[in-house]
Scaffold this motif. Structure first.
Motif, short mmCIF file in Angstrom:
data_model
loop_
_atom_site.label_atom_id
_atom_site.label_comp_id
_atom_site.label_asym_id
_atom_site.label_seq_id
_atom_site.Cartn_x
_atom_site.Cartn_y
_atom_site.Cartn_z
N PHE A 99 41.94 49.54 50.75
CA PHE A 99 42.45 49.76 49.40
C PHE A 99 41.82 48.80 48.40
CE2 PHE A 99 45.27 52.97 50.56
CZ PHE A 99 45.93 53.43 49.42
N TYR A 100 41.64 47.57 48.81
CA TYR A 100 40.98 46.64 47.89
C TYR A 100 39.56 47.11 47.60
CZ TYR A 100 38.66 42.64 45.93
OH TYR A 100 37.91 41.84 45.10
N TYR A 136 42.36 39.45 45.81
CA TYR A 136 43.11 39.96 44.65
C TYR A 136 43.22 38.89 43.55
CZ TYR A 136 44.60 44.49 46.47
OH TYR A 136 44.63 45.78 46.90
N LEU A 137 43.45 37.64 43.94
CA LEU A 137 43.55 36.57 42.95
C LEU A 137 42.23 36.39 42.20
CD1 LEU A 137 45.61 33.93 44.96
CD2 LEU A 137 46.39 35.23 42.97
N LEU A 138 41.13 36.38 42.93
CA LEU A 138 39.82 36.21 42.30
C LEU A 138 39.49 37.39 41.38
CD1 LEU A 138 37.88 34.81 45.39
CD2 LEU A 138 38.51 33.54 43.32
N THR A 139 39.87 38.59 41.82
CA THR A 139 39.63 39.77 40.98
C THR A 139 40.45 39.70 39.70
OG1 THR A 139 39.13 41.15 42.91
CG2 THR A 139 39.76 42.29 40.88
N GLY A 140 41.70 39.22 39.79
CA GLY A 140 42.52 39.08 38.60
C GLY A 140 41.95 38.11 37.59
N ARG A 141 41.29 37.07 38.07
CA ARG A 141 40.65 36.10 37.16
C ARG A 141 39.43 36.70 36.48
NH1 ARG A 141 39.51 30.55 40.08
NH2 ARG A 141 38.64 30.18 38.00
N ARG A 142 38.70 37.55 37.19
CA ARG A 142 37.46 38.09 36.64
C ARG A 142 37.70 39.34 35.79
NH1 ARG A 142 33.69 38.66 41.86
NH2 ARG A 142 35.45 40.03 42.35
N VAL A 143 38.70 40.15 36.19
CA VAL A 143 38.96 41.43 35.52
C VAL A 143 40.35 41.37 34.93
CG1 VAL A 143 38.90 43.93 35.78
CG2 VAL A 143 37.54 42.50 37.31
N LYS A 144 40.44 40.99 33.65
CA LYS A 144 41.74 40.77 33.03
C LYS A 144 42.58 42.05 32.98
CE LYS A 144 40.30 36.81 30.24
NZ LYS A 144 40.18 36.25 28.86
N SER A 145 41.95 43.18 32.78
CA SER A 145 42.71 44.43 32.69
C SER A 145 43.35 44.81 34.02
CB SER A 145 41.80 45.56 32.22
OG SER A 145 40.68 45.70 33.08
N ALA A 146 42.86 44.21 35.12
CA ALA A 146 43.42 44.51 36.44
C ALA A 146 44.52 43.53 36.83
CB ALA A 146 42.32 44.47 37.49
N ARG A 147 44.77 42.53 35.98
CA ARG A 147 45.69 41.46 36.35
C ARG A 147 47.11 41.93 36.65
NH1 ARG A 147 44.64 36.27 32.97
NH2 ARG A 147 42.64 36.61 34.02
N PRO A 148 47.67 42.93 35.93
CA PRO A 148 49.02 43.40 36.31
C PRO A 148 49.10 43.85 37.76
CG PRO A 148 48.43 44.24 34.15
CD PRO A 148 47.19 43.59 34.70
N LEU A 149 48.06 44.54 38.22
CA LEU A 149 48.04 45.00 39.61
C LEU A 149 47.78 43.85 40.57
CD1 LEU A 149 47.95 47.42 41.65
CD2 LEU A 149 45.47 47.33 41.38
N THR A 150 46.77 43.04 40.30
CA THR A 150 46.39 41.97 41.23
C THR A 150 47.49 40.92 41.36
OG1 THR A 150 45.22 40.79 39.47
CG2 THR A 150 43.94 42.32 40.82
N LYS A 154 51.16 38.29 44.87
CA LYS A 154 52.46 37.65 45.09
C LYS A 154 53.24 38.31 46.22
CE LYS A 154 52.92 36.17 40.26
NZ LYS A 154 53.66 36.39 38.99
N GLY A 155 53.27 39.64 46.20
CA GLY A 155 54.02 40.35 47.24
C GLY A 155 53.43 40.14 48.62
N PHE A 156 52.12 40.28 48.74
CA PHE A 156 51.47 40.13 50.04
C PHE A 156 51.53 38.68 50.53
CE2 PHE A 156 48.53 44.03 49.23
CZ PHE A 156 49.61 44.86 49.47
N MET A 157 51.44 37.72 49.60
CA MET A 157 51.49 36.33 50.03
C MET A 157 52.86 35.97 50.58
SD MET A 157 49.28 33.86 50.22
CE MET A 157 49.86 33.29 51.80
#
Length: 401
Positions: free
Chosen positions: A70-71, A126-140, A145-148
């Protein structure tokens, strides 16, 4: 693929996209885990406890593969960072394969830690993707958080004695599986997986599992003292495997994803996705039963456990494939009526065949092994013949010739 491309959330959703070489490599490592699971199930006499243990361990194995898939279908960048993290996940999957045999006994600590490492690396991605892609941050942010949280439970379980360790696993898996459903309702369907990529990934993994079952089957019967009944049983068993391949790959596509993305049909999408788990369980179970039927005494009926494993596994496969067709049918409500009718009829035929398998399980008490596998092969062969008769691709080829 560049980070910019990832930031666009796959604006090429209507274009074909195929698995990368790295994804295929990862699949092969996970296939080793599946092969080890089949080994753990393949006892001389398979009890209900053996089967339940096999299914229980299969859940985190499949879920770890699905999480990585999925990632990748959403954010794969194929840069140095992604490759290194994926290779580390593959190493953890290799340790998962080492510990899956005895995963509920002496190797349970190693199994828990291996799975936790795979999930931790996924959280990092997911954390690294959230830092690079701001529009994806709600999902990442939600996924990380949930998976951790559930991954921490897996780490802690290594320090908790059985059976409480396994209760923690069960609770963590239940939360993990529920999270995508809950998160999807909060987020836009623009975060849905790629229409072409995810079906291809599921199909590729299904092929690999089919191949692993045949490999284990061939390896375990290589030194068998062959007789005519055992040769025929082996040939018919392989024909059943080929029929499963045929029925599945004439029905799998991205219709459920497309309906989710365009029409917000959440239920059909998740049913289509999660029904692959019992399908894979059925394939592995049938692979184990193939060996049992070939090595059985041809003059005596199969033991009840072997009969239920074989017929029940085929019924599980057929039921799963019928549901896949039904979810595809619902997502094609705006499509041609003729195609919808064909899919509906094939789903009904497949469900009837699944019911026949359950009847074989319950009533074929005195049936010899060769006769049982013959009945199964004929039933699935009829499903394939019906598909050939009505499928547009096969009709076009027949007319052109």
């Amino acid at each position: 693929m560049s980070v910019v491309a990832a930031a666009q959330f796959r604006s090429d959703e209507d274009k074909e996209r195929h698995s990368s070489w790295l994804e295929n490599f990862y699949d092969l490592i996970v296939a080793i885990v599946v092969a080890q699971l089949a080994v753990s199930l393949n006892q001389k006499i398979i009890s209900n406890v053996d089967y339940v243990s096999f299914v229980f361990l299969f859940v985190p194995v499949w879920w770890s593969w699905l999480g990585v898939t999925f990632y990748n279908t959403r954010f794969e960048t194929d840069d140095l960072q992604h490759r290194l993290l994926t290779l580390l996940q593959m190493a953890a999957a290799a340790f998962l394969a080492i510990n899956v045999v005895g995963g509920l006994s002496n190797n349970s600590v190693g199994f828990a830690l291996s799975y936790a490492v795979i999930r931790t690396l996924l959280v990092f991605e997911y954390l690294l993707t959230g830092r690079r892609v701001k529009s994806a941050r709600p999902l990442t942010d939600l996924y990380s958080k949930g998976f951790m949280a559930t991954t921490i439970v897996w780490f802690l379980s290594a320090f908790v004695p059985p059976p409480f360790r396994f209760y923690l696993w069960l609770a963590s898996l239940a939360v993990d599986i529920a999270e995508p459903v809950l998160f999807t309702r909060k987020l836009s369907n623009r975060f849905a997986p790629h229409i072409y990529h995810l079906p291809e990934r599921l199909g590729a993994f299904t092929i690999i599992v089919l191949g692993v079952t045949i490999l284990a089957f061939v390896d375990n019967i290589a030194t068998h003292n062959w007789t005519l009944p055992s040769i025929l049983s082996a040939a018919l068993s392989l024909s059943v495997t080929f029929c499963i391949w045929w029925i599945y790959f004439d029905s799998i596509d991205g219709s459920a994803i497309r309906a989710f993305r365009k029409e917000k049909r959440v239920a059909g999408y998740f049913v289509w996705l999660y029904i692959h788990f019992p399908l894979l369980i059925g394939i592995v179970g049938f692979g184990v039963s193939m060996e049992h039927i070939v090595l059985s005494n041809p003059d005596l009926p199969l033991p009840a456990a072997d009969r239920w494993l074989m017929c029940g596994s085929i019924a599980l496969c057929l039921l799963s494939m019928a549901v896949i067709r039904i979810t595809s049918l619902r997502s094609r409500s705006g499509g041609p009526t003729r195609e919808n009718s064909r899919e509906r009829n094939q789903a009904i035929y497949t469900l009837i065949a699944a019911g026949l398998m359950l009847l074989f399980s319950a009533m074929a008490v005195n049936l010899l092994p060769l006769h049982l596998i013959l009945g199964i092969a004929v039933t699935l062969g009829l499903i394939v013949a019906l598909d050939i008769r009505v499928h547009p691709i096969h009709r076009v080829k027949a007319q052109s010739s």
